[in-house]
Design an enzyme around this catalytic site. Structure first.
Site, PDB file in Angstrom:
ATOM      1  N   ASN A 138       0.808  -1.228   0.000  1.00 44.26           N
ATOM      2  CA  ASN A 138       0.000   0.000   0.000  1.00 44.26           C
ATOM      3  C   ASN A 138       0.841   1.278   0.000  1.00 44.26           C
ATOM      4  O   ASN A 138       0.319   2.362   0.200  1.00 44.26           O
ATOM      5  CB  ASN A 138      -0.952   0.004   1.196  1.00 44.26           C
ATOM      6  CG  ASN A 138      -0.228   0.015   2.531  1.00 44.26           C
ATOM      7  OD1 ASN A 138       0.928  -0.361   2.621  1.00 44.26           O
ATOM      8  ND2 ASN A 138      -0.916   0.437   3.571  1.00 44.26           N
ATOM      9  N   LYS A 139       2.117   1.174  -0.239  1.00 47.02           N
ATOM     10  CA  LYS A 139       3.005   2.339  -0.242  1.00 47.02           C
ATOM     11  C   LYS A 139       3.203   2.854  -1.674  1.00 47.02           C
ATOM     12  O   LYS A 139       2.940   2.153  -2.631  1.00 47.02           O
ATOM     13  CB  LYS A 139       4.355   1.985   0.386  1.00 47.02           C
ATOM     14  CG  LYS A 139       4.263   1.477   1.826  1.00 47.02           C
ATOM     15  CD  LYS A 139       3.611   2.485   2.735  1.00 47.02           C
ATOM     16  CE  LYS A 139       3.734   2.167   4.187  1.00 47.02           C
ATOM     17  NZ  LYS A 139       2.772   1.312   4.788  1.00 47.02           N
ATOM     18  N   PRO A 140       3.712   4.093  -1.832  1.00 46.29           N
ATOM     19  CA  PRO A 140       3.912   4.666  -3.164  1.00 46.29           C
ATOM     20  C   PRO A 140       4.862   3.841  -4.040  1.00 46.29           C
ATOM     21  O   PRO A 140       4.724   3.792  -5.249  1.00 46.29           O
ATOM     22  CB  PRO A 140       4.510   6.044  -2.891  1.00 46.29           C
ATOM     23  CG  PRO A 140       4.084   6.386  -1.511  1.00 46.29           C
ATOM     24  CD  PRO A 140       4.002   5.071  -0.784  1.00 46.29           C
TER      25      PRO A 140
END
Length: 83
Positions: free
Chosen positions: A69-71
């Site tokens: 769920n991170k960039p």
């Protein structure tokens, strides 16, 4: 932030959230005045910049998370930087 610092404060964690960097000039000035180490939490701000400089390059250390769920993702894992 400065009013929350006590004699027991050893580290300030500057959390850059959702791509919005902290005011690193103010944080680093307060930390320098008080002799406190700063660590940057860049888990949600991979690639972000503050005044033209990449987050994670201001403090003594920084960490990044690469969860799904991170960039920037590798599935799991992360990275730590130390100056």
């Amino acid at each position: 932030m400065e009013s929350k610092i006590t004699s027991k404060t050893k580290i300030i964690v500057a959390q850059h959230t959702y791509g919005y960097p902290c005011d690193m000039d103010a944080i680093m000035a307060i930390a320098a005045k008080r002799g406190i180490t700063v660590i940057e939490d860049c888990c949600l701000s991979f690639g972000s910049t503050y005044k033209g400089k990449t987050v994670g390059t201001f403090a003594k250390a920084a960490y990044f998370s690469f969860q799904w769920n991170k960039p920037f993702t590798t599935g799991l894992g992360g990275m730590a930087l130390n100056k």
